[in-house]
Scaffold this motif. Sequence first.
Motif, mmCIF file in Angstrom:
data_model
loop_
_atom_site.group_PDB
_atom_site.id
_atom_site.type_symbol
_atom_site.label_atom_id
_atom_site.label_comp_id
_atom_site.label_asym_id
_atom_site.label_seq_id
_atom_site.Cartn_x
_atom_site.Cartn_y
_atom_site.Cartn_z
ATOM 1 N N ILE A 36 0.979 -1.307 -0.062
ATOM 2 C CA ILE A 36 -0.011 -0.018 -0.130
ATOM 3 C C ILE A 36 0.930 1.398 0.159
ATOM 4 O O ILE A 36 0.682 2.307 -0.784
ATOM 5 N N VAL A 37 1.928 1.140 0.814
ATOM 6 C CA VAL A 37 2.865 2.432 0.747
ATOM 7 C C VAL A 37 3.697 2.399 -0.892
ATOM 8 O O VAL A 37 3.722 3.564 -0.912
ATOM 9 N N ARG A 38 3.913 1.410 -1.076
ATOM 10 C CA ARG A 38 4.728 1.463 -2.357
ATOM 11 C C ARG A 38 3.510 2.172 -3.643
ATOM 12 O O ARG A 38 3.932 3.043 -4.218
ATOM 13 N N GLU A 39 2.469 1.838 -3.399
ATOM 14 C CA GLU A 39 1.186 2.401 -4.287
ATOM 15 C C GLU A 39 0.982 3.857 -4.091
ATOM 16 O O GLU A 39 1.005 4.626 -5.069
ATOM 17 N N ALA A 40 1.048 4.124 -2.554
ATOM 18 C CA ALA A 40 0.836 5.493 -2.440
ATOM 19 C C ALA A 40 2.066 6.423 -2.963
ATOM 20 O O ALA A 40 1.625 7.505 -3.536
ATOM 21 N N TRP A 41 3.194 5.921 -2.995
ATOM 22 C CA TRP A 41 4.494 6.778 -3.331
ATOM 23 C C TRP A 41 4.418 6.760 -5.030
ATOM 24 O O TRP A 41 4.450 7.601 -5.520
ATOM 25 N N ASN A 42 3.830 5.769 -5.730
ATOM 26 C CA ASN A 42 3.857 5.637 -7.206
ATOM 27 C C ASN A 42 2.819 6.644 -7.796
ATOM 28 O O ASN A 42 3.193 7.211 -8.635
ATOM 29 N N ALA A 43 1.528 6.476 -6.853
ATOM 30 C CA ALA A 43 0.544 7.711 -7.104
ATOM 31 C C ALA A 43 1.124 9.020 -6.962
ATOM 32 O O ALA A 43 0.450 10.037 -7.762
ATOM 33 N N TYR A 44 2.184 9.234 -6.116
ATOM 34 C CA TYR A 44 2.724 10.719 -5.725
ATOM 35 C C TYR A 44 3.696 11.072 -7.015
ATOM 36 O O TYR A 44 3.461 12.072 -7.542
ATOM 37 N N ASP A 45 4.722 10.068 -7.049
ATOM 38 C CA ASP A 45 5.556 10.424 -8.115
ATOM 39 C C ASP A 45 6.434 9.068 -8.390
ATOM 40 O O ASP A 45 7.290 8.842 -7.882
ATOM 41 N N ASP A 46 6.265 8.502 -9.329
ATOM 42 C CA ASP A 46 6.507 7.304 -9.852
ATOM 43 C C ASP A 46 7.932 7.280 -10.801
ATOM 44 O O ASP A 46 8.295 6.543 -11.141
ATOM 45 N N THR A 47 8.361 8.598 -10.798
ATOM 46 C CA THR A 47 9.661 8.834 -11.305
ATOM 47 C C THR A 47 10.850 8.752 -10.419
ATOM 48 O O THR A 47 12.135 8.493 -10.771
ATOM 49 N N ARG A 48 10.582 8.517 -9.099
ATOM 50 C CA ARG A 48 11.637 8.257 -8.107
ATOM 51 C C ARG A 48 11.473 6.772 -7.759
ATOM 52 O O ARG A 48 10.439 6.566 -7.218
ATOM 53 N N GLU A 49 12.683 5.882 -8.187
ATOM 54 C CA GLU A 49 12.471 4.537 -7.938
ATOM 55 C C GLU A 49 12.705 4.341 -6.320
ATOM 56 O O GLU A 49 13.701 4.690 -5.639
ATOM 57 N N ILE A 50 12.000 3.397 -6.066
ATOM 58 C CA ILE A 50 11.976 2.945 -4.590
ATOM 59 C C ILE A 50 13.219 1.947 -4.336
ATOM 60 O O ILE A 50 12.912 0.693 -5.069
ATOM 61 N N ARG A 51 14.255 1.893 -3.589
ATOM 62 C CA ARG A 51 14.931 0.842 -3.086
ATOM 63 C C ARG A 51 14.542 -0.124 -2.433
ATOM 64 O O ARG A 51 14.492 -1.411 -2.250
ATOM 65 N N ARG A 52 14.189 0.461 -1.044
ATOM 66 C CA ARG A 52 13.590 -0.466 -0.274
ATOM 67 C C ARG A 52 12.822 0.438 0.810
ATOM 68 O O ARG A 52 12.740 1.504 1.063
ATOM 69 N N ILE A 53 11.678 -0.315 1.688
ATOM 70 C CA ILE A 53 10.680 0.166 2.547
ATOM 71 C C ILE A 53 11.228 -0.719 3.600
ATOM 72 O O ILE A 53 10.930 -1.854 3.784
ATOM 73 N N VAL A 54 11.481 0.225 4.951
ATOM 74 C CA VAL A 54 11.767 -0.634 6.142
ATOM 75 C C VAL A 54 10.504 0.040 7.238
ATOM 76 O O VAL A 54 10.265 1.142 7.506
ATOM 77 N N ASP A 55 10.081 -0.983 7.768
ATOM 78 C CA ASP A 55 9.062 -0.680 8.842
ATOM 79 C C ASP A 55 9.851 -0.019 10.174
ATOM 80 O O ASP A 55 10.663 -0.851 10.735
ATOM 81 N N ILE A 56 9.572 1.040 10.752
ATOM 82 C CA ILE A 56 10.352 1.661 11.780
ATOM 83 C C ILE A 56 9.216 1.978 12.754
ATOM 84 O O ILE A 56 9.471 2.762 13.634
#
Length: 347
Positions: A9-29
């Motif tokens: 869901i977080v990845r989907e949210a970011w791609n809807a915001y700006d899919d030109t910046r590639e996500i390398r990793r998502i860490v639960d903090i």
Amino acid sequence: MPFIDFTTIVREAWNAYDDTREIRRIVDISAKVSTNYVYRITFSDKSFIIAKLSYFGKYEHFVEDHTIINSLSNNLPAPFENFLARSLMKGNSLYVHRFQNEILDAWVVFYRPIEIKKRLPRRLDEEQIIKLGEQLALFHKACSNIRNTLPPSSKTLKVDIDHLLRILETDYGKFEHRMHLDEIKKQSDLFFENREKLGAPSFEKIPVFVDWNIGNFSVTSSFKLFSRWDYDWFRISSRVMDFYFMSRVVSDIGDRTDFSYVVNPMMEDRFIIFLKAYHAEYPLTKNEILFLKEAYRFFILNYVIKDGRHFFHELFATKLLREAYKIYLPSIDKEFKPNKILKALNL
């Protein structure tokens, strides 16, 4: 709730915001205390932002709160102009991604990273208590000065307790609170009655964050407020709403992992030291001190009884609910003695 991959869901949210910046990793903090999730998103260029996913409360309130906080963060004067973590905008609007399916209604907001200086020690000394009292007074004064520049808020103390009473009329509420319906109604009536007696509806309303546990903010080496990043219980209300958690921060027992919400920290001499320092910088009134008891009553009714099952993870929620009926509510009128504070503040 069945397993849901929140990172998707977080990845989907970011791609809807700006899919030109590639996500390398998502860490639960996440802090693992509440049902909210916090993630650090790192991009291919090694930059990062913070994402918060929530399904607690109402979407409309979430958007409203963060809109107010963003305005507050932009309008606060020095030395608090960079105190609050800012949310990302898209165009001219706060960006909030809403995810909905047959199981879940969740929303994601992104925060710019905020610098963190020193965390408070688990137990403060007297000099640190005095400095913290002065700092909260200065912050409240700054919030008061710009309060009329902020967007309106729909949440009030009355609205929340009315909501609790409506829940008690539902099948869910009657079952969930079946052993304590009369006690909740009695405590709610006391809150409304004393709120009116003290003139609380006419108290000045400013932004308050309520939850000031030491994991939510940082200070400088000289103990000045430096940064704040947790907004779970943000609201526009009386400044008195911030004091219960401050009493816990300065308590003699100090910060604990195994936490409870007993009223006793507000009766400690250490809290009076805090209030005297605050009062010297930003004077309090007699009725505000008397309202401390009602602010605590509201906190237990609203955040523990009404929302506890939805906000805290199950283990914490069960413990706090049990203690609310056995300890917290019965102790309010027995343990809280405002005259001790009034005398110390010469009110």
